[in-house]
Design a protein around this motif. Structure first.
Motif, PDB file in Angstrom:
ATOM      1  N   MET A  25       0.846  -1.200   0.000  1.00 30.97           N
ATOM      2  CA  MET A  25       0.000   0.000   0.000  1.00 30.97           C
ATOM      3  C   MET A  25       0.877   1.243   0.000  1.00 30.97           C
ATOM      4  O   MET A  25       1.777   1.375   0.834  1.00 30.97           O
ATOM      5  CB  MET A  25      -0.930   0.013   1.221  1.00 30.97           C
ATOM      6  CG  MET A  25      -1.862   1.229   1.277  1.00 30.97           C
ATOM      7  SD  MET A  25      -3.035   1.179   2.663  1.00 30.97           S
ATOM      8  CE  MET A  25      -1.927   1.405   4.049  1.00 30.97           C
ATOM      9  N   GLY A  26       0.644   2.152  -0.946  1.00 37.39           N
ATOM     10  CA  GLY A  26       1.414   3.377  -1.026  1.00 37.39           C
ATOM     11  C   GLY A  26       0.677   4.558  -0.424  1.00 37.39           C
ATOM     12  O   GLY A  26      -0.517   4.481  -0.111  1.00 37.39           O
ATOM     13  N   ARG A  27       1.394   5.642  -0.252  1.00 37.70           N
ATOM     14  CA  ARG A  27       0.815   6.887   0.251  1.00 37.70           C
ATOM     15  C   ARG A  27       0.603   7.818  -0.938  1.00 37.70           C
ATOM     16  O   ARG A  27       1.534   8.108  -1.691  1.00 37.70           O
ATOM     17  CB  ARG A  27       1.746   7.520   1.284  1.00 37.70           C
ATOM     18  CG  ARG A  27       1.793   6.758   2.599  1.00 37.70           C
ATOM     19  CD  ARG A  27       2.957   7.208   3.476  1.00 37.70           C
ATOM     20  NE  ARG A  27       2.937   8.640   3.739  1.00 37.70           N
ATOM     21  CZ  ARG A  27       2.237   9.231   4.709  1.00 37.70           C
ATOM     22  NH1 ARG A  27       1.465   8.495   5.512  1.00 37.70           N
ATOM     23  NH2 ARG A  27       2.296  10.531   4.900  1.00 37.70           N
ATOM     24  N   THR A  28      -0.628   8.289  -1.086  1.00 40.55           N
ATOM     25  CA  THR A  28      -1.017   9.058  -2.272  1.00 40.55           C
ATOM     26  C   THR A  28      -1.511  10.441  -1.901  1.00 40.55           C
ATOM     27  O   THR A  28      -2.292  10.610  -0.964  1.00 40.55           O
ATOM     28  CB  THR A  28      -2.110   8.311  -3.062  1.00 40.55           C
ATOM     29  OG1 THR A  28      -1.545   7.124  -3.621  1.00 40.55           O
ATOM     30  CG2 THR A  28      -2.665   9.157  -4.191  1.00 40.55           C
ATOM     31  N   ALA A  29      -1.056  11.426  -2.680  1.00 46.01           N
ATOM     32  CA  ALA A  29      -1.585  12.788  -2.617  1.00 46.01           C
ATOM     33  C   ALA A  29      -2.399  13.041  -3.874  1.00 46.01           C
ATOM     34  O   ALA A  29      -2.122  12.474  -4.939  1.00 46.01           O
ATOM     35  CB  ALA A  29      -0.453  13.801  -2.498  1.00 46.01           C
ATOM     36  N   VAL A  30      -3.405  13.887  -3.768  1.00 45.01           N
ATOM     37  CA  VAL A  30      -4.318  14.158  -4.879  1.00 45.01           C
ATOM     38  C   VAL A  30      -4.429  15.659  -5.082  1.00 45.01           C
ATOM     39  O   VAL A  30      -4.701  16.397  -4.130  1.00 45.01           O
ATOM     40  CB  VAL A  30      -5.719  13.555  -4.619  1.00 45.01           C
ATOM     41  CG1 VAL A  30      -6.616  13.739  -5.834  1.00 45.01           C
ATOM     42  CG2 VAL A  30      -5.605  12.079  -4.250  1.00 45.01           C
ATOM     43  N   LEU A  31      -4.220  16.102  -6.320  1.00 48.70           N
ATOM     44  CA  LEU A  31      -4.345  17.514  -6.686  1.00 48.70           C
ATOM     45  C   LEU A  31      -5.486  17.640  -7.679  1.00 48.70           C
ATOM     46  O   LEU A  31      -5.422  17.078  -8.774  1.00 48.70           O
ATOM     47  CB  LEU A  31      -3.034  18.019  -7.294  1.00 48.70           C
ATOM     48  CG  LEU A  31      -1.762  17.778  -6.462  1.00 48.70           C
ATOM     49  CD1 LEU A  31      -0.538  18.287  -7.203  1.00 48.70           C
ATOM     50  CD2 LEU A  31      -1.872  18.427  -5.085  1.00 48.70           C
ATOM     51  N   VAL A  32      -6.530  18.381  -7.314  1.00 46.60           N
ATOM     52  CA  VAL A  32      -7.757  18.454  -8.113  1.00 46.60           C
ATOM     53  C   VAL A  32      -7.888  19.832  -8.745  1.00 46.60           C
ATOM     54  O   VAL A  32      -8.057  20.836  -8.031  1.00 46.60           O
ATOM     55  CB  VAL A  32      -9.007  18.159  -7.254  1.00 46.60           C
ATOM     56  CG1 VAL A  32     -10.260  18.206  -8.118  1.00 46.60           C
ATOM     57  CG2 VAL A  32      -8.879  16.808  -6.558  1.00 46.60           C
ATOM     58  N   GLY A  33      -7.829  19.895 -10.062  1.00 47.37           N
ATOM     59  CA  GLY A  33      -8.122  21.133 -10.780  1.00 47.37           C
ATOM     60  C   GLY A  33      -9.623  21.330 -10.844  1.00 47.37           C
ATOM     61  O   GLY A  33     -10.311  20.738 -11.676  1.00 47.37           O
ATOM     62  N   GLY A  34     -10.150  22.154  -9.957  1.00 47.81           N
ATOM     63  CA  GLY A  34     -11.598  22.231  -9.750  1.00 47.81           C
ATOM     64  C   GLY A  34     -12.392  22.570 -10.984  1.00 47.81           C
ATOM     65  O   GLY A  34     -13.394  21.910 -11.282  1.00 47.81           O
ATOM     66  N   PHE A  35     -11.990  23.590 -11.745  1.00 43.46           N
ATOM     67  CA  PHE A  35     -12.805  24.001 -12.878  1.00 43.46           C
ATOM     68  C   PHE A  35     -12.662  23.060 -14.062  1.00 43.46           C
ATOM     69  O   PHE A  35     -13.609  22.868 -14.828  1.00 43.46           O
ATOM     70  CB  PHE A  35     -12.490  25.449 -13.261  1.00 43.46           C
ATOM     71  CG  PHE A  35     -13.137  26.438 -12.348  1.00 43.46           C
ATOM     72  CD1 PHE A  35     -14.457  26.815 -12.528  1.00 43.46           C
ATOM     73  CD2 PHE A  35     -12.454  26.958 -11.265  1.00 43.46           C
ATOM     74  CE1 PHE A  35     -15.072  27.704 -11.659  1.00 43.46           C
ATOM     75  CE2 PHE A  35     -13.054  27.844 -10.390  1.00 43.46           C
ATOM     76  CZ  PHE A  35     -14.373  28.221 -10.584  1.00 43.46           C
ATOM     77  N   ASN A  36     -11.504  22.454 -14.233  1.00 42.78           N
ATOM     78  CA  ASN A  36     -11.337  21.455 -15.276  1.00 42.78           C
ATOM     79  C   ASN A  36     -12.278  20.284 -15.034  1.00 42.78           C
ATOM     80  O   ASN A  36     -12.958  19.791 -15.944  1.00 42.78           O
ATOM     81  CB  ASN A  36      -9.871  20.999 -15.309  1.00 42.78           C
ATOM     82  CG  ASN A  36      -9.481  20.371 -16.620  1.00 42.78           C
ATOM     83  OD1 ASN A  36      -9.657  19.173 -16.816  1.00 42.78           O
ATOM     84  ND2 ASN A  36      -8.941  21.169 -17.519  1.00 42.78           N
ATOM     85  N   LEU A  37     -12.352  19.855 -13.780  1.00 45.59           N
ATOM     86  CA  LEU A  37     -13.254  18.766 -13.414  1.00 45.59           C
ATOM     87  C   LEU A  37     -14.707  19.202 -13.504  1.00 45.59           C
ATOM     88  O   LEU A  37     -15.566  18.464 -14.012  1.00 45.59           O
ATOM     89  CB  LEU A  37     -12.923  18.282 -12.004  1.00 45.59           C
ATOM     90  CG  LEU A  37     -13.804  17.169 -11.428  1.00 45.59           C
ATOM     91  CD1 LEU A  37     -13.748  15.925 -12.291  1.00 45.59           C
ATOM     92  CD2 LEU A  37     -13.376  16.847  -9.998  1.00 45.59           C
TER      93      LEU A  37
END
Length: 205
Positions: A1-13
């Motif tokens: 199991m790895g450690r994950t960070a998430v970056l969300v481009g709000g308007f693109n999504l």
């Protein structure tokens, strides 16, 4: 199991989801979605990048309710990062008519900075970038130079794709509708700290 960070481009999504199913999935829980996209990983850091709209009070109120609900639902994991909108005066060269346009500023730079910062720190194995913006390619290259052992995976929103990102990172994929449907916030989110209730806007039904 790895450690994950998430970056969300709000308007693109946002625009990808809206094109797919209107406003049906806009009440999205990004932490829950990350867990479904990376089920074997520990989701340790989710950053939602957005900007406040201008000259539309109702939209601004909905937009404020949503990040507050996200933070209340996921207080230990999710951070909202604000850019800004800028008014831009436009004029038709043919008829001379003019109007005001709006341009989102700083979000791409904020995501790029965050990606590079995460690469330079220790403890993150994978960064999931929820965006199809090819302007992020230089930041991806920089992050890979800084931390060759860290994996960067682009998760394209519906109806959004970047050939440049896909060529750079063949692990890129498009987020499916099922995952969006399964990752909605509760209709009413209650802050565990203040008890404040955040209700899904009726406009987003």
């Amino acid at each position: 199991m790895g450690r994950t960070a998430v970056l969300v481009g709000g308007f693109n999504l946002y625009h990808g989801m809206k094109k797919q199913r209107g406003r049906r999935y806009l009440w999205l829980d990004h932490v829950a979605l990350a867990g479904k996209l990376r089920p074997r990983d520990e989701i340790v850091d989710v950053r939602y990048f957005t900007a406040a709209v201008l000259d539309d009070a109702a939209a601004a109120q909905r937009q404020q309710t949503y990040p507050d609900a996200l933070t209340a639902q996921n207080p230990a994991v999710l951070t909202v990062v604000h850019g800004r909108y800028q008014r831009k005066r436009m004029q038709c060269r043919g008829c001379g008519a003019s109007w005001t346009s709006y341009e989102e500023k700083e979000t791409d730079v904020n995501i790029a900075v965050a990606l590079t910062e995460i690469a330079a720190s220790s403890g993150i194995d994978t960064v999931l970038v929820v965006s199809a913006d090819s302007d992020l390619c230089p930041a991806v290259r920089a992050a890979r130079r800084v931390n060759p052992g860290m994996t960067v995976v682009p998760a394209f929103p519906p109806h959004r794709r970047s050939g440049e990102l896909a060529a750079l990172l063949p692990s890129a994929f498009t987020i499916g509708e099922t995952k969006l449907r399964q990752s909605q916030l509760p209709p009413v989110v209650v802050s565990p700290v203040t008890g404040t209730k955040y209700i899904r806007p009726a406009y987003w039904q």
